[in-house]
Scaffold this active site. Structure first.
Site, PDB file in Angstrom:
ATOM      1  CE  LYS A 182      -4.505   0.809   0.275  1.00 54.71           C
ATOM      2  NZ  LYS A 182      -5.566  -0.114  -0.124  1.00 54.71           N
TER       3      LYS A 182
HETATM    4  N1  GLU Z   1      -7.370  -0.036  -3.261  1.00 58.63           N
HETATM    5  C1  GLU Z   1      -8.122  -1.229  -3.491  1.00 58.63           C
HETATM    6  C2  GLU Z   1      -8.166  -2.080  -2.243  1.00 58.63           C
HETATM    7  O1  GLU Z   1      -7.968  -1.611  -1.146  1.00 58.63           O
HETATM    8  C3  GLU Z   1      -7.645  -1.988  -4.717  1.00 58.63           C
HETATM    9  C4  GLU Z   1      -6.234  -2.454  -4.662  1.00 58.63           C
HETATM   10  C5  GLU Z   1      -5.750  -3.021  -5.996  1.00 58.63           C
HETATM   11  O2  GLU Z   1      -6.521  -3.186  -6.904  1.00 58.63           O
HETATM   12  O3  GLU Z   1      -4.545  -3.298  -6.054  1.00 58.63           O
HETATM   13  O4  GLU Z   1      -8.452  -3.244  -2.298  1.00 58.63           O
END
Ligand code: GLU
Length: 440
Positions: free
Chosen positions: A130
């Protein structure tokens, strides 16, 4: 090479390590501690090997970068950016980037770990990562945002890559931001690298259905939950907190399935209409007025009251810590579908369980987004693109299968869905660690 699986005589088990360090969560509103409390619980129930327990507690990599940006007026401002790779044993790091003033390292660490567990719950070959930049994007111009995104990407150029770490949209980031990341990365590599990000515009290697995927996944999971509980869909009352990419799509699709959306909210406030809100109408209002406030098709209510309405299904799809020890006992919904990451604190989990609320945990409920991100990455790597029906069908079968995988762990171990989802995912990650062994 040593094996993380062998616990020599005298080595403490995970249960013992946790037992000794288990102060009640110090601050359950700290997302990292909230995540860790759930992980510890699953590790204990799985009687996880102590070496593995220690390995899985520690994020693999945490990077903090200074992001200098020239404001349009000529002044330089330096923002703080983070990228955390929690675990990459099952595949490249995967996870969104958020631009928000509330971003902290602890939050990014928690969100990265949640990505590890989420990818494992739906069994897609990614690890968890993240990123975030501490900023208020609403006060930045488009060109300032572009400079911020490009500089952040350039600072992390050796971290990102289709084989190593693949960002995606999250709070306050979107297709346009992904396009800038892809371009910046590609300019450094001297060729177009579409697979470095997901959630891109369709024209440049994005996947059909990706934008709606998180909300669609929530709906698939909610339908499975209602079926499992023997509850009908038609007329079932729903409140949706958050009207961004997840909440608005979930509301729209639930309405199409015959459920009645009685309350919705965004940053500006919440609205309620016992007879149901026409979601397209509300979307049109937001399109014209930017915020929900003042929407004439429903009555304004206090934002916190939305969570406590007499509804059947509650979809918290905003940010962390919406449902806490304080308000959990007032929740009346029978089903909670966690569209956001970490909307419920561990203290609230206990209260909800006592009340018999069926919680579809975030790492399952909102996994539709990363599942279609996986499809996008596969399509980019193959250079062959699927039609939307194929994307949606494959998403449906993955979420349905995962729901039932979690449900069967829950019934086998007599635990709730959250604990079951953690047990399933921690065990899947642990299994790969055992097979890979430890490089020393
Ligand atoms: N931000 C989204 C989540 O928290 C998608 C993450 C992604 O597709 O890599 O799942």
């Amino acid at each position: 090479m040593t094996d993380t699986n062998t616990s020599a005589a005298g080595v403490r088990t995970a249960r013992e390590i946790i037992g000794r360090s288990k102060d009640p969560v110090l601050d359950e509103n700290n997302p990292f501690e909230a995540m860790m409390a759930r992980f510890d619980h699953a590790a204990e129930l799985l009687d996880l090997d102590p070496g593995l327990y220690k390995v899985l507690r520690a994020p693999e990599k945490q990077v903090i970068v200074a992001v200098p940006v020239m404001r349009d007026a000529g002044e330089v401002e330096v923002f703080t950016g983070y990228r955390v790779l929690h675990n990459t044993s099952r595949g490249p790091g995967k996870g969104g980037i958020r631009f928000d003033l509330n971003v902290t390292l602890d939050e990014v660490k928690a969100l990265a770990a949640w990505m590890t567990w989420k990818c494992a719950v739906v069994n897609i070959p990614f690890g968890g990562a993240k990123g975030g930049v501490v900023c208020d994007p609403s006060v930045l111009s488009i060109s300032e945002l572009e400079r911020l995104t490009r500089r952040y990407t350039a600072s992390l150029i050796e971290i990102f890559g289709p084989e190593s770490d693949i960002p995606a949209p999250d709070v306050n980031t979107n297709e346009r931001v992904m396009a800038w990341i892809m371009d910046t990365f590609s300019m450094h590599k001297r060729h177009a690298v579409t697979g470095v990000v997901t959630g891109k515009p369709i024209e440049m290697g994005g996947s059909l259905g990706r934008r709606e995927a998180t909300g669609r996944g929530c709906v698939i999971a909610t339908k499975e939950a209602l079926r499992h509980l023997g509850l009908p869909m038609r007329g079932t009352k729903v409140a949706v907190q958050g009207f961004g990419n997840v909440g608005s799509v979930a509301a729209q699709l639930l309405e199409q399935e015959g459920l009645t959306i009685v309350a919705i909210s965004d940053k500006s406030g919440a609205v309620y209409n016992a007879n149901g809100i026409y979601i397209n109408d509300a979307l049109q209002w937001i399109h014209e007025h930017r915020f929900l406030i003042g929407y004439p098709g429903a009555d304004a209510i206090a934002a916190d009251d939305l969570l406590e309405l007499d509804v059947d299904v509650l979809v918290p799809a905003a940010v962390e810590n919406a449902i806490t020890r304080k308000n959990a006992s007032r929740i009346k919904a029978r089903v909670i579908c966690e569209g956001a990451n970490g909307p419920t604190t561990p203290g609230a989990d206990r209260v909800l369980e006592e009340q018999g609320v069926f919680v579809i945990p975030d790492i399952l409920a909102n996994a539709g987004g990363v599942t279609v991100s996986y499809f996008e990455w596969v399509q980019d790597r193959a250079g062959y693109f699927w039609d939307e029906a194929t994307v949606n069908d494959r998403l449906q079968s993955i979420i349905q299968r995962s729901f039932h995988d979690v449900l069967s762990v829950a019934s086998r171990h007599q635990v709730n869905m959250r604990t079951a989802a953690y047990m399933l995912s921690v065990e899947r990650v642990a299994a790969v660690h055992r097979l890979r062994g430890m490089y020393a």
